[in-house]
Design an enzyme around this catalytic site. Structure first.
Site, PDB file in Angstrom:
ATOM      1  N   LYS A 161       0.815  -1.205   0.000  1.00 25.85           N
ATOM      2  CA  LYS A 161       0.000   0.000   0.000  1.00 25.85           C
ATOM      3  C   LYS A 161       0.867   1.282   0.000  1.00 25.85           C
ATOM      4  CE  LYS A 161      -4.165  -1.864   0.097  1.00 25.85           C
ATOM      5  NZ  LYS A 161      -4.145  -3.345   0.008  1.00 25.85           N
TER       6      LYS A 161
HETATM    7  C1  LIG Z   1      -5.513  -4.099   0.719  1.00 28.37           C
HETATM    8  C2  LIG Z   1      -6.981  -3.903   0.755  1.00 28.37           C
HETATM    9  C3  LIG Z   1      -7.764  -4.317   1.832  1.00 28.37           C
HETATM   10  C4  LIG Z   1      -7.246  -5.139   2.961  1.00 28.37           C
HETATM   11  O1  LIG Z   1      -6.115  -4.716   3.555  1.00 28.37           O
HETATM   12  P1  LIG Z   1      -5.087  -5.746   4.259  1.00 28.37           P
HETATM   13  O2  LIG Z   1      -4.260  -4.815   5.080  1.00 28.37           O
HETATM   14  O3  LIG Z   1      -4.310  -6.413   3.187  1.00 28.37           O
HETATM   15  O4  LIG Z   1      -5.884  -6.675   5.092  1.00 28.37           O
HETATM   16  C5  LIG Z   1      -9.115  -4.023   1.822  1.00 28.37           C
HETATM   17  N1  LIG Z   1      -9.680  -3.364   0.792  1.00 28.37           N
HETATM   18  C6  LIG Z   1      -8.966  -2.973  -0.269  1.00 28.37           C
HETATM   19  C7  LIG Z   1      -9.647  -2.227  -1.374  1.00 28.37           C
HETATM   20  C8  LIG Z   1      -7.597  -3.248  -0.343  1.00 28.37           C
HETATM   21  O5  LIG Z   1      -6.913  -2.903  -1.421  1.00 28.37           O
END
Ligand SMILES: *Cc1c(COP(=O)(O)O)cnc(C)c1O
Length: 399
Positions: A186
């Site tokens: 992210k």
């Molecule tokens: C990455 C993501 C999540 C979940 O996040 P994690 O930290 O990987 O559990 C939820 N929604 C979206 C749109 C994402 O891209």
């Protein structure tokens, strides 16, 4: 997209504070932690920058979504409207909360179509959950209006859009609750981590307690804490929070590099006839981690994607992607779970195996998305945009 590209001394410094003290837990141990409170500091930094009253860090974006739903009392039999284009975590969280994911079509914003949302509202609907995909916003005004009109909660899945804004407000702070992910890929990473944001004290207190087994966090004696209700352990560790804090200090740098790089690519492609771009309800607020282009149709988009890959240009063709678009979500369509589903799920879940999402299909099948790297030099970027432009021009010229 990813903050991990900027790993450096700053992360090591914050991590080292924790390694030296040896206190990896975000709560208690006051006398031995050398006054290091990385999770608390990271929460306060987000709160201050994003002008939001409360921030609760969590162990992931998925648990942030689950925490947000639980904090607002969303559970068995409640319907949560969300888009067909997201990451599987969005509906996993809804299902885990006992609620019913009601998927609706996207439009050319690559986020939920407000018209489709309004059509999907039923007496069971409790939440509208837009997903700000690939760094940019849903049509938040239209969705907020719908939430108001039908008395629904607006919970933003802003996991992919940290630092993005809409009309000057940070994504994740506009709805009743907002969620971020700090997983490894992210915009800002903790390794693993997430956050719930809200301006409502009640939801925050719930989130604070729910993520730590329902402990009320009153007083200094952990063992003597009361439990107003049942919770779970969705805590973040100090090690993860330390990384997040260092990354957060680089947010302006991350956003400015992404915006500069994306502009070069987009300007180059604007010169190609037949290429269109994802609609951005507020272009200035795009966090610019991705560039999404529309080709005239599915075959041309597929060809562009293949050609880009063959020249070593990273790109995503979501229509064929197992993680992000409903077409390949067989586990959801067939309801493959390890343990039995809630009774409500069996009764109320739509049959996604046969659902018609032709509006989404048309849009996603013509979309190609290019991730924006933080590490491209100006020369690399110039070379890349020439290659991308020539690939797209050639494919369109031969159609
Ligand atoms: C990455 C993501 C999540 C979940 O996040 P994690 O930290 O990987 O559990 C939820 N929604 C979206 C749109 C994402 O891209």
């Amino acid at each position: 997209m990813p903050g991990y590209e900027l790993w450096g001394e700053e992360e090591k410094k914050h991590l080292n504070d924790i390694i030296e003290s040896g206190i990896l837990m975000r709560y208690n141990f006051e006398s031995v932690r050398n006054n290091h409170w990385k999770a608390r500091e990271f929460e306060q930094a987000i709160q201050k920058r994003m002008h939001v009253k409360h921030v609760q860090l969590t162990s992931s974006g998925t648990t942030a979504l689950l925490t947000a739903l639980n904090s607002a009392g969303v559970g068995a039999g409640d319907e949560v409207i969300l888009p067909t284009f997201t990451f599987v975590a969005s509906f996993e969280a809804v299902l885990s909360a006992g609620a019913i994911p009601i998927l609706v079509d996207i439009d050319e914003t690559l986020t939920m179509d407000p018209k489709a949302v309004e059509k999907a509202i039923s007496p069971r609907t409790k939440v509208i959950m837009p997903v700000h995909m690939c760094g940019a916003m849903a049509d938040v005004s239209a969705l907020k209006e719908l939430a108001k009109k039908y008395n629904l909660l607006l919970i933003e899945d802003a996991c992919q859009s940290f630092g993005g804004t809409y009309r000057g407000k940070y994504l994740g702070t506009i709805g009743d609750l907002g969620c971020f992910s700090f997983d490894f890929v992210k915009t800002v990473t903790c390794g693993e981590g997430g956050a719930v944001l809200t301006n409502k004290e009640e939801y925050y207190v719930n989130a604070d307690q729910y993520t730590d087994h329902g402990h009320d966090h009153l007083g200094n004696n952990r063992g003597a804490e009361n439990h107003p209700y049942l919770g779970l352990n969705y805590r973040i560790s100090e090690l993860h929070a330390a990384v997040g804090l260092a990354q957060f200090e680089k947010l302006d740098k991350i956003l400015s590099i992404q915006r500069k790089n994306k502009k070069v690519l987009k300007d180059a492609l604007k010169e190609v006839d037949g290429v269109n771009f994802r609609i951005l309800p507020d272009e200035a607020g795009d966090n610019a981690s991705f560039l999404s282009i529309f080709l005239p149709n599915k075959d041309l988009a597929k060809e562009v994607s293949l050609e880009l890959s063959s020249k070593g240009i990273g790109n995503a063709y979501w229509y064929d992607n197992n993680w992000h678009y409903i077409r390949k979500w067989d586990h959801l369509k067939l309801l493959r779970t390890l343990a039995p589903l809630y009774k409500e799920h069996k009764e109320l879940l739509p049959n996604y195996a046969n659902a018609d999402f032709s509006q989404s299909d048309v849009i996603i099948s013509k979309t190609v998305t290019i991730p924006i790297s933080l590490l491209w030099t100006d020369e690399e970027l110039a070379k890349k945009s020439e290659i991308i432009k020539s690939i797209v021009s050639n494919v369109l010229a031969n159609k």
